[in-house]
Design an enzyme around this catalytic site. Sequence first.
Site, PDB file in Angstrom:
ATOM      1  N   GLU A  47      -9.463   3.902   0.344  1.00 11.70           N
ATOM      2  CA  GLU A  47      -9.775   2.465   0.424  1.00 11.70           C
ATOM      3  C   GLU A  47     -10.882   2.275   1.478  1.00 11.70           C
ATOM      4  OE1 GLU A  47      -6.980   0.345   2.907  1.00 11.70           O
ATOM      5  OE2 GLU A  47      -6.972  -1.391   1.573  1.00 11.70           O
ATOM      6  N   ASN A 110     -11.193  -6.671  -1.512  1.00 12.04           N
ATOM      7  CA  ASN A 110     -10.984  -5.258  -1.190  1.00 12.04           C
ATOM      8  C   ASN A 110     -10.907  -4.569  -2.554  1.00 12.04           C
ATOM      9  OD1 ASN A 110     -10.054  -2.771  -0.347  1.00 12.04           O
ATOM     10  ND2 ASN A 110      -8.670  -3.626   1.202  1.00 12.04           N
ATOM     11  N   LYS A 127      -7.860  -5.598  -4.903  1.00 17.75           N
ATOM     12  CA  LYS A 127      -6.525  -5.452  -4.310  1.00 17.75           C
ATOM     13  C   LYS A 127      -5.684  -6.724  -4.457  1.00 17.75           C
ATOM     14  CE  LYS A 127      -4.644  -3.867   0.179  1.00 17.75           C
ATOM     15  NZ  LYS A 127      -5.093  -3.324   1.482  1.00 17.75           N
ATOM     16  N   GLU A 146      -6.767  -8.507   7.124  1.00 17.72           N
ATOM     17  CA  GLU A 146      -7.118  -8.444   5.691  1.00 17.72           C
ATOM     18  C   GLU A 146      -6.950  -9.802   5.014  1.00 17.72           C
ATOM     19  OE1 GLU A 146      -6.542  -5.102   3.063  1.00 17.72           O
ATOM     20  OE2 GLU A 146      -5.363  -4.160   4.632  1.00 17.72           O
ATOM     21  N   CYS A 171      -3.910   0.724  -1.224  1.00 18.98           N
ATOM     22  CA  CYS A 171      -3.129   0.727   0.015  1.00 18.98           C
ATOM     23  C   CYS A 171      -1.791  -0.011  -0.049  1.00 18.98           C
ATOM     24  CB  CYS A 171      -3.975   0.237   1.172  1.00 18.98           C
ATOM     25  SG  CYS A 171      -3.227   0.699   2.746  1.00 18.98           S
ATOM     26  N   ASN A 196      -5.663   2.953   4.014  1.00 14.10           N
ATOM     27  CA  ASN A 196      -5.907   3.046   5.470  1.00 14.10           C
ATOM     28  C   ASN A 196      -4.644   2.505   6.103  1.00 14.10           C
ATOM     29  OD1 ASN A 196      -9.123   3.150   6.418  1.00 14.10           O
ATOM     30  ND2 ASN A 196      -8.843   2.357   4.341  1.00 14.10           N
TER      31      ASN A 196
HETATM   32  N1  CDT Z   1      -4.886  -1.251   4.277  1.00 13.47           N
HETATM   33  C1  CDT Z   1      -3.586  -1.598   4.178  1.00 13.47           C
HETATM   34  O1  CDT Z   1      -3.187  -2.258   3.225  1.00 13.47           O
HETATM   35  N2  CDT Z   1      -2.773  -1.207   5.176  1.00 13.47           N
HETATM   36  C2  CDT Z   1      -1.406  -1.586   5.271  1.00 13.47           C
HETATM   37  C3  CDT Z   1      -1.038  -1.571   6.711  1.00 13.47           C
HETATM   38  C4  CDT Z   1       0.220  -2.250   6.996  1.00 13.47           C
HETATM   39  S1  CDT Z   1       0.165  -3.981   6.858  1.00 13.47           S
HETATM   40  C5  CDT Z   1      -0.330  -4.542   8.349  1.00 13.47           C
HETATM   41  C6  CDT Z   1      -0.471  -0.667   4.505  1.00 13.47           C
HETATM   42  O2  CDT Z   1       0.401  -1.177   3.792  1.00 13.47           O
HETATM   43  O3  CDT Z   1      -0.553   0.554   4.646  1.00 13.47           O
END
Ligand code: CDT
Length: 321
Positions: A47, A110, A127, A146, A171, A196
């Site tokens: 991502e 995204n 996304k 995000e 993600c 990520n």
């Molecule tokens: N990029 C992404 O969606 N990361 C989220 C981080 C936790 S939510 C603050 C994930 O679900 O991995």
Amino acid sequence: MSRYLTVAMGQLGPIQRADSRASVVARLCAMMREAKALGAQLIVYPELALTTFFPRWYIEDPQELHAFYETTMPNADTQPLFDLARELGIGFYLGYAELAQEADGLHQYNTSILVNQQAEIIAKYRKVHVPGHSEHEPWRRFQHLEKRYFESGPGFGVTEAFGGVMGMALCNDRRWAETYRVLALQRCEMVFIGYNTPVHNAPAPQHDDLSLFHNQLSLQAGAYQNGMWVVGVAKGGLEEGVDSIGGSCIVAPSGEVISRCITKDDEVQVARCDLDWCAIYKRTTFDFDLHRRPHAYGLITAKKGETLAADGTLWQAAVGH
Ligand code: CDT
């Protein structure tokens, strides 16, 4: 019958803010060459694979923010990746921040794309499950904005490509059962998921020690419960002071991890995936037509003295309870 697809994970180590797009694309190209040498037909990148994970910062200036987005794809920076893909005859999945000029104005997503072995973009995904928060929260060690920087996309679709039925997610989508199920209901056989994931989860620091476990748990459950291949690929390591998990892996429809990255840096791992293995699950334990009970997942609830029949209709129980 066997329908093999050799898939590479192109896991990325950190991208710092000062790193140019050109330097990142050079890293992606190096991994694409390695993947091709290992026999891959397709390489899956993370991502937001072209820049640092900028939602960790509260950025007020739109110009400064928009520097992290792509307005066209391919563009001058990413063209070398498309050129190399065409030369090598290898497909790819790539995540990036998209700034889209639409009839009603500018929109931020995204996004990921699926590119075939002729370097044509054959599918785009925006996304759906956009996590984090939308306002500046200074109490956090770092932000996860995000929800401020991306709108939610319209939904999940599949594409017939690479000899099978392919899906995309990004993600946070991987933590939601609906992601896999909505794709599987469209006959999806393999889903690509770039991510990520910071090790530290500010609202729930109790989860920090479990971040790798929750990643793998989600990918494995999604694969098994839907009889599909899941390819999860990280951007990991210490990026601008924030540590993110690696743990990229390829999960078979059995739920077993058959290939895994072991570093938190740029790393290529490859697996030969038989798309026909999906049918072993889709035609038995998870034969949706035979065993799913959609009516039982709806809003029909039995009141006291009533029971739900197997077809979802309500009938009065002979003996009330
Ligand atoms: N990029 C992404 O969606 N990361 C989220 C981080 C936790 S939510 C603050 C994930 O679900 O991995």
